[in-house]
Design a protein around this motif. Sequence first.
Motif, PDB file in Angstrom:
ATOM      1  N   LEU A   1       1.986   5.482   3.113  1.00 44.55           N
ATOM      2  CA  LEU A   1       1.800   4.191   2.462  1.00 44.55           C
ATOM      3  C   LEU A   1       2.261   4.189   1.008  1.00 44.55           C
ATOM      4  O   LEU A   1       2.903   3.241   0.548  1.00 44.55           O
ATOM      5  CB  LEU A   1       0.326   3.771   2.533  1.00 44.55           C
ATOM      6  N   LEU A   2       1.929   5.232   0.284  1.00 44.05           N
ATOM      7  CA  LEU A   2       2.179   5.228  -1.160  1.00 44.05           C
ATOM      8  C   LEU A   2       2.880   6.486  -1.665  1.00 44.05           C
ATOM      9  O   LEU A   2       3.746   6.406  -2.541  1.00 44.05           O
ATOM     10  CB  LEU A   2       0.840   5.064  -1.906  1.00 44.05           C
ATOM     11  N   GLY A   3       2.521   7.649  -1.110  1.00 48.05           N
ATOM     12  CA  GLY A   3       2.982   8.918  -1.668  1.00 48.05           C
ATOM     13  C   GLY A   3       4.480   9.028  -1.832  1.00 48.05           C
ATOM     14  O   GLY A   3       4.970   9.451  -2.888  1.00 48.05           O
ATOM     15  N   TRP A   4       5.242   8.649  -0.797  1.00 45.09           N
ATOM     16  CA  TRP A   4       6.699   8.830  -0.862  1.00 45.09           C
ATOM     17  C   TRP A   4       7.330   7.990  -1.967  1.00 45.09           C
ATOM     18  O   TRP A   4       8.403   8.316  -2.476  1.00 45.09           O
ATOM     19  CB  TRP A   4       7.337   8.508   0.484  1.00 45.09           C
ATOM     20  N   ARG A   5       6.656   6.905  -2.353  1.00 40.88           N
ATOM     21  CA  ARG A   5       7.170   6.046  -3.426  1.00 40.88           C
ATOM     22  C   ARG A   5       7.010   6.712  -4.798  1.00 40.88           C
ATOM     23  O   ARG A   5       7.653   6.291  -5.771  1.00 40.88           O
ATOM     24  CB  ARG A   5       6.441   4.706  -3.424  1.00 40.88           C
ATOM     25  N   LEU A   6       6.133   7.726  -4.873  1.00 41.14           N
ATOM     26  CA  LEU A   6       5.899   8.414  -6.143  1.00 41.14           C
ATOM     27  C   LEU A   6       6.877   9.562  -6.370  1.00 41.14           C
ATOM     28  O   LEU A   6       6.920  10.129  -7.458  1.00 41.14           O
ATOM     29  CB  LEU A   6       4.467   8.964  -6.177  1.00 41.14           C
ATOM     30  N   VAL A   7       7.653   9.901  -5.352  1.00 39.84           N
ATOM     31  CA  VAL A   7       8.580  11.033  -5.450  1.00 39.84           C
ATOM     32  C   VAL A   7       9.754  10.659  -6.350  1.00 39.84           C
ATOM     33  O   VAL A   7      10.380   9.615  -6.148  1.00 39.84           O
ATOM     34  CB  VAL A   7       9.102  11.437  -4.058  1.00 39.84           C
TER      35      VAL A   7
END
Length: 627
Positions: free
Chosen positions: A194-200
């Motif tokens: 949901l969110l983690g990959w957007r923080l990479v």
Amino acid sequence: MTLDQTLILCILLVTIGLFLWGRWRHDMVATGAMLACVFTGLVNPSDAFAGFGHTAVVTVACVLVLSSALQSSGAVDVLTTTLLPAKAGPMLSIAALTALAAFLSGFMNNVGALALLMPVAIQVASRLSLAPGQVLMPLAFGSILGGTTTLIGTPPNLIISGFRDSAGLGTFAMFDFTPVGVGVTVVGVVFIALLGWRLVPVREKAGIEGFETEAYMTEARVPEESKLAGKSLRELDTEFDELDAQIIGLVRNEVRMMAPSAARVVRANDILVIETDAERLADVLSRFGLVLEEAQSNQVDDESQADDADGQSLAAEKRRKSLVQDNPTDPAEEGSADRPEEFVLQELAVLPTSELVNRSASDLLLRTRYGINLLAVSRQGQRLTTRLRTLRLRAGDLLLLQGPSEALGGFAGAMGAVPLAQRNVRIPDKRNAVLSSVIMGLAVLSAASGWVSAAIAFAAGVLASMVFRTVSLRSVYEQVDWPVIVLLAMLLPVAGAMQSTGAAGVVAGFLLDHLARGDAVVALVVVFVTTMLLTDLMNNAATAAVLAPIALGAAQQLGVNPDTFLMAVAIGASCAFMTPIGHQNNTLILGPSGFRFGDYWRMGLPLDILVIATAVPLLLWVWPLKG
């Protein structure tokens, strides 16, 4: 403190310092620590190498071998092509890929699971126009999380189980880790999707150079049961594009059609001429149920020179037998002629001075004379227009060959071809895929039921894999990560010295008095967080071995359930998300993603916080302090 306690703590501090420094390999540091304990009298010399016979070490080695069988047979490829959505958006694609990595890591080595799925992840990133790291980091973290779900998922779990046994409490069962591990994994995978990959961080510069290979042209037959039969080439184009492959020709009734009409319908027993790279070849064969034309051993060369070659081969065989009679074999080699030959894949580059130049597979009689199959050819990106068996080779061509390793080595030397660096090229084998899956399933079931110990169950699995040849006898020992085995075996006596000298209790007392102040829940959180911080800076197995006796000492001083604290160390040691050095999987994606050292914490820190918030309540519920 006593002298022995001071000595072991000094050795431990130096060991941790050397782990953090990173100048020497972890197994070297661990060996030095064990020898220091022997020289100072903390470990009896007769017990110094007892770690190699420890059940945790044996189980880790066996799981690595069984994992390699799952990898090489194509069993995982079937899951990949079946479960991963082909046209989903970023969130669903990353969720499916991360969840699959987590599931696989519960039952096979998580480094192997990541290595298998990395090419798929890079393909997904390319399809979705994402930076490779935006898919690779979620994949790596998912594989790490999945290791927490079973006894065999990751070495720290086995170390904790072994330490529990040495403390007289017995070993943990196969699925004792599952309630907490699955809870943490599910929460982690949902966050990542949901969110983690957007923080990479987006590091476009890395691209996928490390995985690019020359495009090969190969021929694959459409079996009777293949789902491709009855479809038009236009329909197949889209499906092949998803795997970075394309159909460039079709052979029907020995007639080759270059650039066939898109409306042409594929029939059973047609031969498709496919262009793809070596790493994608296994995916193409698995998804569409194709069989490499030149790999079929029941085919017979009908070239006019075959009779001559048979005569030459017979003469060579007679000469070989005479040599065998004159030179008796070593007892270990007796009966080798009766064993089935083990086939491997090898890439060769044709040199300008090679005997292969301007000759074809038919001219060379590869199968008849050498027992070798030519599976595919790459010619610097050029489109090839003739059949593989009649293609005249040129200097610079790359050949993908199949055959016994001795035959391939001798052929390369005699013909002036250079073997390339080993690539992870897999040709799916349905028989081996089924057998390796059944063997792994039976081993897990045997260990889970308590019928035999995990070490015995997986050792039996390795023996069965060798008997049924799902893993090459020649490569069995190559599949074992020996530095990890040495690390575990060397640190177990050191951990035992921590416990026997009472040093673990001293450290535990310090933590309880100055940080937890006698509160069992706070002490649990302190142990958990300390484990997570250390595992980000040094090997996860080493972290588990160092902190296990301290956790047990803390539980004993508080008079609470030691399993709660041991489980906290097991989960915490596996959750290395903040640095590229905390876990092998983090290191593995560093280059292909173009990441820097400080890129991991952006998704790793919130994931660590989420793991703590999820794991601590679950630990207290599943493993109550007063249980």
